[in-house]
Design an enzyme around this catalytic site. Structure first.
Site, PDB file in Angstrom:
ATOM      1  CB  SER A   1      -0.908   0.026   1.226  1.00  0.00           C
ATOM      2  OG  SER A   1      -1.553   1.278   1.334  1.00  0.00           O
TER       3      SER A   1
ATOM      4  CG  HIS B   1      -4.057  -1.573  -1.548  1.00  0.00           C
ATOM      5  ND1 HIS B   1      -5.136  -2.342  -1.924  1.00  0.00           N
ATOM      6  CD2 HIS B   1      -4.506  -0.749  -0.570  1.00  0.00           C
ATOM      7  CE1 HIS B   1      -6.193  -2.006  -1.208  1.00  0.00           C
ATOM      8  NE2 HIS B   1      -5.839  -1.040  -0.379  1.00  0.00           N
TER       9      HIS B   1
ATOM     10  CG  ASP C   1      -5.294   2.530   0.889  1.00  0.00           C
ATOM     11  OD1 ASP C   1      -6.264   1.753   0.802  1.00  0.00           O
ATOM     12  OD2 ASP C   1      -4.192   2.190   1.369  1.00  0.00           O
TER      13      ASP C   1
ATOM     14  CG  MET D   1      -8.445   7.159   2.345  1.00  0.00           C
ATOM     15  SD  MET D   1      -7.698   7.093   4.001  1.00  0.00           S
ATOM     16  CE  MET D   1      -6.745   5.588   3.887  1.00  0.00           C
TER      17      MET D   1
ATOM     18  CG  HIS E   1      -9.499   0.199  -0.470  1.00  0.00           C
ATOM     19  ND1 HIS E   1      -8.969  -0.048   0.781  1.00  0.00           N
ATOM     20  CD2 HIS E   1     -10.853   0.214  -0.292  1.00  0.00           C
ATOM     21  CE1 HIS E   1      -9.950  -0.160   1.656  1.00  0.00           C
ATOM     22  NE2 HIS E   1     -11.097   0.000   1.032  1.00  0.00           N
TER      23      HIS E   1
ATOM     24  CG  MET F   1     -11.425   3.337   2.078  1.00  0.00           C
ATOM     25  SD  MET F   1     -10.066   3.197   3.264  1.00  0.00           S
ATOM     26  CE  MET F   1      -8.679   3.179   2.123  1.00  0.00           C
TER      27      MET F   1
ATOM     28  CG  MET G   1     -11.885  -2.501   5.542  1.00  0.00           C
ATOM     29  SD  MET G   1     -10.386  -2.055   4.629  1.00  0.00           S
ATOM     30  CE  MET G   1      -9.435  -1.198   5.901  1.00  0.00           C
TER      31      MET G   1
ATOM     32  CG  ASP H   1      -6.458  -2.661   3.451  1.00  0.00           C
ATOM     33  OD1 ASP H   1      -5.452  -2.416   4.139  1.00  0.00           O
ATOM     34  OD2 ASP H   1      -6.967  -1.822   2.683  1.00  0.00           O
TER      35      ASP H   1
END
Length: 226
Positions: free
Chosen positions: A11, A35, A37, A39, A68, A70, A139, A177
């Site tokens: 990540s 990965h 993320d 957000m 991913h 979020m 998660m 994760d």
């Protein structure tokens, strides 16, 4: 693309954002996925990177991107990541009122579709949706921040999902994760996970590529009994 039986996905949330391209290249020949993320400071109380950074990174590496999301309103934003060349785009069930429709949109855009389940969300109501997805991300912390402690009780969701996938003969990648490291990855593998997101365990190591290889070896030994 040949997909290995076990996936280690470092990540970049734990990487040095001032040197992202270099940080990605450091694990390029050891990792299976990268990965990413995303957000938005709404769905989770943190703000990271968005589509322009992903587009720029896409030109810097051949690694498949495991994005991913979020974020709120993933139906608005998710297809853009598929269009940008992401291999897998995962969004949270808690943020989407029609997950199956969005999964179809992602597949139509050329990406794999992933469904994420946060720490406090039970998995049972969503098992019937899994045939529409390629990846289920569970998660093992509360979504929103890196560096949290792994919560082993959440592996029961992994076991439930793996049993359901096996009973339905589903081709489903089950990803975990949160807090994945040398001392936790074997537990997750034994529970039935076959993709592992690792941030601090990789980018906090002196040799990130070697950390990826070590994590994969620990997961493989846990699944083969070697």
């Amino acid at each position: 693309m040949t997909v290995p039986p076990l996936i280690v996905a470092p990540s970049i949330l734990a990487a040095d954002f001032a040197r992202l391209a270099d940080e990605v290249r450091a694990i390029e020949h050891a990792a299976d996925w990268l990965h990413v993320d995303v957000m938005d400071n709404h769905f989770v109380p943190n703000l990271t990177i968005g589509l322009p950074v992903v587009q720029s990174l896409r030109a810097a590496t051949e690694l498949p991107f495991d994005v991913h999301l979020m974020i709120e309103d993933p139906r608005r934003w998710a297809p853009g990541y598929a269009d940008a060349g992401a291999y897998n785009v995962t969004f949270h069930v808690e943020a989407c009122d029609d997950p199956v429709a969005l999964a179809k949109d992602l597949r139509s855009a050329g990406a794999k579709a992933g469904l994420a389940i946060d720490r406090d969300t039970p998995i049972e109501p969503y098992l019937e949706l899994l045939p529409s997805f390629d990846t289920l991300l569970i998660m093992t912390i509360k979504a929103g921040f890196g560096g949290q402690r792994f919560l082993p009780q959440l592996l029961e969701k992994v076991r439930t999902a793996r049993r359901h996938a096996a009973a339905g003969h589903l081709e489903l990648r089950i990803e975990v994760d949160g807090g994945i490291a040398d001392d936790t990855i074997a537990q997750a593998a034994e529970a039935g996970a076959d993709a592992f997101v690792a941030g601090t365990a990789v980018y906090g190591a002196d040799d990130p590529a070697e950390a990826v290889r070590r994590l994969r070896g620990l997961a493989e030994r846990a699944t083969t009994g070697a």
